[in-house]
Design a protein around this motif. Structure first.
Motif, PDB file in Angstrom:
ATOM      1  N   ASP A   1       4.378  14.346  -0.300  1.00 38.54           N
ATOM      2  CA  ASP A   1       4.385  15.160  -1.518  1.00 38.54           C
ATOM      3  C   ASP A   1       5.111  14.448  -2.654  1.00 38.54           C
ATOM      4  N   GLY A   2       4.896  13.122  -2.731  1.00 37.30           N
ATOM      5  CA  GLY A   2       5.440  12.329  -3.823  1.00 37.30           C
ATOM      6  C   GLY A   2       6.864  11.867  -3.657  1.00 37.30           C
ATOM      7  N   HIS A   3       7.497  12.166  -2.506  1.00 35.67           N
ATOM      8  CA  HIS A   3       8.918  11.867  -2.342  1.00 35.67           C
ATOM      9  C   HIS A   3       9.162  10.937  -1.148  1.00 35.67           C
TER      10      HIS A   3
ATOM     11  N   ILE B   1       0.858  -1.177   0.000  1.00 35.30           N
ATOM     12  CA  ILE B   1       0.000   0.000   0.000  1.00 35.30           C
ATOM     13  C   ILE B   1       0.900   1.234   0.000  1.00 35.30           C
ATOM     14  N   THR B   2       0.680   2.127  -0.956  1.00 30.53           N
ATOM     15  CA  THR B   2       1.428   3.380  -0.994  1.00 30.53           C
ATOM     16  C   THR B   2       0.514   4.512  -0.553  1.00 30.53           C
ATOM     17  N   VAL B   3       0.963   5.263   0.430  1.00 32.50           N
ATOM     18  CA  VAL B   3       0.230   6.422   0.940  1.00 32.50           C
ATOM     19  C   VAL B   3       1.039   7.667   0.601  1.00 32.50           C
ATOM     20  N   ASP B   4       0.433   8.596  -0.123  1.00 36.71           N
ATOM     21  CA  ASP B   4       1.095   9.859  -0.478  1.00 36.71           C
ATOM     22  C   ASP B   4       0.330  10.981   0.217  1.00 36.71           C
ATOM     23  N   VAL B   5       0.985  11.662   1.144  1.00 32.49           N
ATOM     24  CA  VAL B   5       0.328  12.675   1.964  1.00 32.49           C
ATOM     25  C   VAL B   5       1.155  13.953   1.957  1.00 32.49           C
ATOM     26  N   SER B   6       0.514  15.082   2.106  1.00 35.24           N
ATOM     27  CA  SER B   6       1.238  16.350   2.142  1.00 35.24           C
ATOM     28  C   SER B   6       1.896  16.561   3.499  1.00 35.24           C
ATOM     29  N   ALA B   7       2.933  17.384   3.515  1.00 29.99           N
ATOM     30  CA  ALA B   7       3.773  17.550   4.704  1.00 29.99           C
ATOM     31  C   ALA B   7       3.024  18.160   5.888  1.00 29.99           C
TER      32      ALA B   7
END
Length: 294
Positions: free
Chosen positions: A169-171, A117-123
């Motif tokens: 943020d994608g990183h 599972i990939t979770v992409d969240v803002s800082a």
């Protein structure tokens, strides 16, 4: 309100020394008594429900663990994103629980064919000032919630280990809460889940007059447990009923407990604790639930 150790901060400071990796959390939870076998809470099973499993952080004795609630969710987003939105933007039903997460501007999730599972969240989700131990628990809170939501929605293979990769943020390589470096595939850490956990009834629910069913889980299969029911009148809690029971020691049911009681209309608090084999602590790892009978 969060405990003093979780005082909120409007900005994220420079990373501190002693940064850990999300894939190898430091085990700071004390172990069981010598010779006592333990088990962690198993991965959730598939269910036909619009309720999302969400994990929160709660205190028990002098330690901090993860506890689960099932929450109503909207039909927007996929099941994993929905559960994480609740975890990051809403308050727990139980006032004994809390969360250091902040409501993020951006949140997205996906699943690969290998049960990742990939979770992409803002800082901005990490804008809380917490110590190293709490930061690790917060990351595990996300891992438990994401894997629980995926499993309960039937999106993952229960026969495989599920891991979570957290991007910001994608990183990769972001240092969450200035304490934990993210990006490595991260599994559930067994030591984080609550030693005693009342599953039903949930906090604040209404039960029908008559037989009220209680269920939960202990991390000690075959371990002795104490239960107690208190009547609640405003701020006054009066002991009403109590007893002892033994958590199951059998296979997939290991650690589970259940009992039922005939209760009349009123407000109550249920308390379940492990019995300390040494007798040093009367109520060990207590969990409580407030509910009413109509």
């Amino acid at each position: 309100m969060l405990p003093a150790a979780l005082a909120l901060s409007g900005c994220v400071a420079t990373p501190q020394p002693g940064i850990t990796d999300s894939g190898t959390p430091t085990q700071t939870v004390p172990g069981p008594a010598p010779g006592v076998a333990t088990t962690s809470a198993p991965l959730e099973s598939t269910q036909a429900s619009n309720k999302a499993p969400v994990y929160w952080i709660g205190r028990s004795n002098n330690n901090v663990f993860l506890y689960r609630e099932f929450r109503d969710v909207s039909e927007q987003d996929n099941p994993i994103t929905r559960a994480l939105r609740v975890m990051m933007s809403e308050k727990p039903l139980d006032p004994d629980f809390f969360t250091p997460w902040q409501n993020p501007k951006k949140l997205a999730t996906s699943i690969s064919g290998k049960n990742i599972i990939t979770v992409d969240v803002s800082a901005d989700a990490f804008n809380s000032n917490v110590d190293a131990d709490m930061a690790e628990r917060a990351i595990q809170q996300l891992v438990y919630t994401a894997t629980a939501a995926g499993a309960s929605a039937g999106l993952t293979d229960a026969g495989q280990q599920i891991q979570v990769v957290i991007l910001v943020d994608g990183h990769t390589d972001y240092v969450a809460f200035n304490r934990v470096r993210l990006g490595a595939p991260t599994s559930r850490s067994a030591g984080m889940v609550a030693p005693v956990w009342i599953i039903d009834p949930q906090e604040g629910t209404e039960e029908a007059d008559g037989a009220v069913k209680f269920s939960g889980r202990s991390t000690v299969p075959g371990g002795k447990l104490r239960w107690e029911i208190l009547r609640v009148d405003g701020t006054t809690k009066t002991p009403y009923l109590n007893g002892n029971m033994t958590a199951s020691a059998d296979g997939a049911q290991a650690g589970l407990f259940n009992f039922s009681l005939n209760l009349g209309p009123g407000s109550y608090e249920a308390r379940v604790s492990q019995v300390d084999p040494t007798g040093a602590v009367q109520d060990l790892n207590v969990d409580t639930r407030g509910f009413t009978v109509r």
